[in-house]
Design an enzyme around this catalytic site. Structure first.
Site, PDB file in Angstrom:
ATOM      1  N   SER A 190       0.821  -1.215   0.000  1.00  0.00           N
ATOM      2  CA  SER A 190       0.000   0.000   0.000  1.00  0.00           C
ATOM      3  C   SER A 190       0.855   1.265   0.000  1.00  0.00           C
ATOM      4  O   SER A 190       1.992   1.271   0.478  1.00  0.00           O
ATOM      5  CB  SER A 190      -0.922   0.013   1.219  1.00  0.00           C
TER       6      SER A 190
HETATM    7  N1  SAH Z   1      -1.015  -4.689   3.756  1.00  0.00           N
HETATM    8  C1  SAH Z   1      -0.342  -5.148   2.573  1.00  0.00           C
HETATM    9  C2  SAH Z   1      -1.188  -4.848   1.363  1.00  0.00           C
HETATM   10  C3  SAH Z   1      -1.224  -6.005   0.466  1.00  0.00           C
HETATM   11  S1  SAH Z   1      -2.387  -5.907  -0.864  1.00  0.00           S
HETATM   12  C4  SAH Z   1       1.032  -4.532   2.469  1.00  0.00           C
HETATM   13  O1  SAH Z   1       1.326  -3.580   3.194  1.00  0.00           O
HETATM   14  O2  SAH Z   1       1.850  -5.030   1.697  1.00  0.00           O
HETATM   15  C5  SAH Z   1      -3.733  -6.827  -0.210  1.00  0.00           C
HETATM   16  C6  SAH Z   1      -3.475  -8.265   0.133  1.00  0.00           C
HETATM   17  O3  SAH Z   1      -4.731  -8.844   0.477  1.00  0.00           O
HETATM   18  C7  SAH Z   1      -2.902  -9.124  -0.994  1.00  0.00           C
HETATM   19  O4  SAH Z   1      -1.724  -9.718  -0.572  1.00  0.00           O
HETATM   20  C8  SAH Z   1      -4.001 -10.144  -1.261  1.00  0.00           C
HETATM   21  O5  SAH Z   1      -3.513 -11.428  -1.631  1.00  0.00           O
HETATM   22  C9  SAH Z   1      -4.703 -10.171   0.076  1.00  0.00           C
HETATM   23  N2  SAH Z   1      -6.076 -10.688   0.006  1.00  0.00           N
HETATM   24  C10 SAH Z   1      -7.020 -10.486  -0.938  1.00  0.00           C
HETATM   25  N3  SAH Z   1      -8.151 -11.156  -0.631  1.00  0.00           N
HETATM   26  C11 SAH Z   1      -7.909 -11.809   0.546  1.00  0.00           C
HETATM   27  C12 SAH Z   1      -8.668 -12.677   1.373  1.00  0.00           C
HETATM   28  N4  SAH Z   1      -9.926 -13.014   1.083  1.00  0.00           N
HETATM   29  N5  SAH Z   1      -8.092 -13.159   2.487  1.00  0.00           N
HETATM   30  C13 SAH Z   1      -6.829 -12.837   2.838  1.00  0.00           C
HETATM   31  N6  SAH Z   1      -6.055 -12.012   2.094  1.00  0.00           N
HETATM   32  C14 SAH Z   1      -6.583 -11.510   0.955  1.00  0.00           C
END
Ligand code: SAH
Length: 210
Positions: A60
């Site tokens: 993010s």
């Molecule tokens: N907080 C993270 C943002 C990652 S993007 C950072 O700072 O890097 C969002 C993440 O949510 C992705 O890795 C994606 O695989 C995950 N995601 C999407 N749907 C999900 C679900 N149903 N359960 C768990 N994770 C999920």
């Protein structure tokens, strides 16, 4: 590129954009974002931008991390946090600095493995990670003082709301693929209150494991 000056510039930008919680600003200054992305992108780690982390996902944007964290911790210290969407583990590290215990769930195994390894290497001992569908939360450790969701569902998953402690807060982006609104949900004890923060753009919260 990962120097103190570069980090200071990012903090100054976050202040300009309205982030004023000193604990949040100091935490963002301290957590080494360049260690949560591929080396080839490390020179851009302290730009205020989302960056790819593979598998179609992104780490993010620092402003959004700051905004969400500030909204989550605005009222009082929070002991136990659930994060949905570990991704790179960067937001997890921010939460682990501010809370006693963080539970984080991710649905892509390879991302979770890398995030877990980084967090251990950097010495975060108060984080537990699990491969699962975050729509289900992590019921075994509920209720949570705070829930932070870093991928956007079309609607707020009720299961997550039920895992909030009385007085607990959830920050979650909600909407369709192009644009979402960031919401703050509070468990008031007699129900929930909901307030809209601002428009954001996240990857979708997918249903089911990879
Ligand atoms: N907080 C993270 C943002 C990652 S993007 C950072 O700072 O890097 C969002 C993440 O949510 C992705 O890795 C994606 O695989 C995950 N995601 C999407 N749907 C999900 C679900 N149903 N359960 C768990 N994770 C999920």
């Amino acid at each position: 590129m990962t120097s103190r000056r570069t980090r200071d510039r990012l903090i100054a930008r976050l202040r300009d954009m309205g982030i004023d919680d000193e604990r949040v600003l100091q935490t963002i200054k301290k957590v080494p974002r360049h260690l949560f992305i591929e080396e080839a992108l490390a020179s851009r780690a302290y730009e205020d931008t989302a960056l790819p982390i593979g598998y179609g996902q992104t780490i993010s944007q620092p402003y959004v991390v700051a905004l969400m964290t500030q909204a989550l911790f605005a009222e009082r210290p929070l002991a136990k946090i659930l994060e949905v969407g570990s991704g790179s583990g960067y937001q997890t590290a921010i939460l682990a600095t501010l809370a006693a215990q963080v539970y984080s769930v991710e649905r892509i195994g390879a991302l979770l493995q890398t995030a877990r390894r980084r967090l251990v290497t950097l010495g975060y001992r108060n984080v537990s990670c699990k491969l699962s569908d975050g729509n289900q939360g992590w019921p075994e450790h509920a209720p949570y003082d705070g829930i932070l969701v870093t991928a956007a569902p079309a609607e707020i998953p009720e299961t997550l709301v039920t895992q909030l402690a009385v007085g607990g807060r959830m920050v979650i982006p909600v909407g369709d693929v192009d644009i979402q609104e960031l919401w703050l949900i509070r468990n008031t004890g007699t129900g929930t209150s909901r307030s809209r923060l601002e428009d954001v753009k996240f990857v979708p919260l997918v249903t089911g494991r990879e």
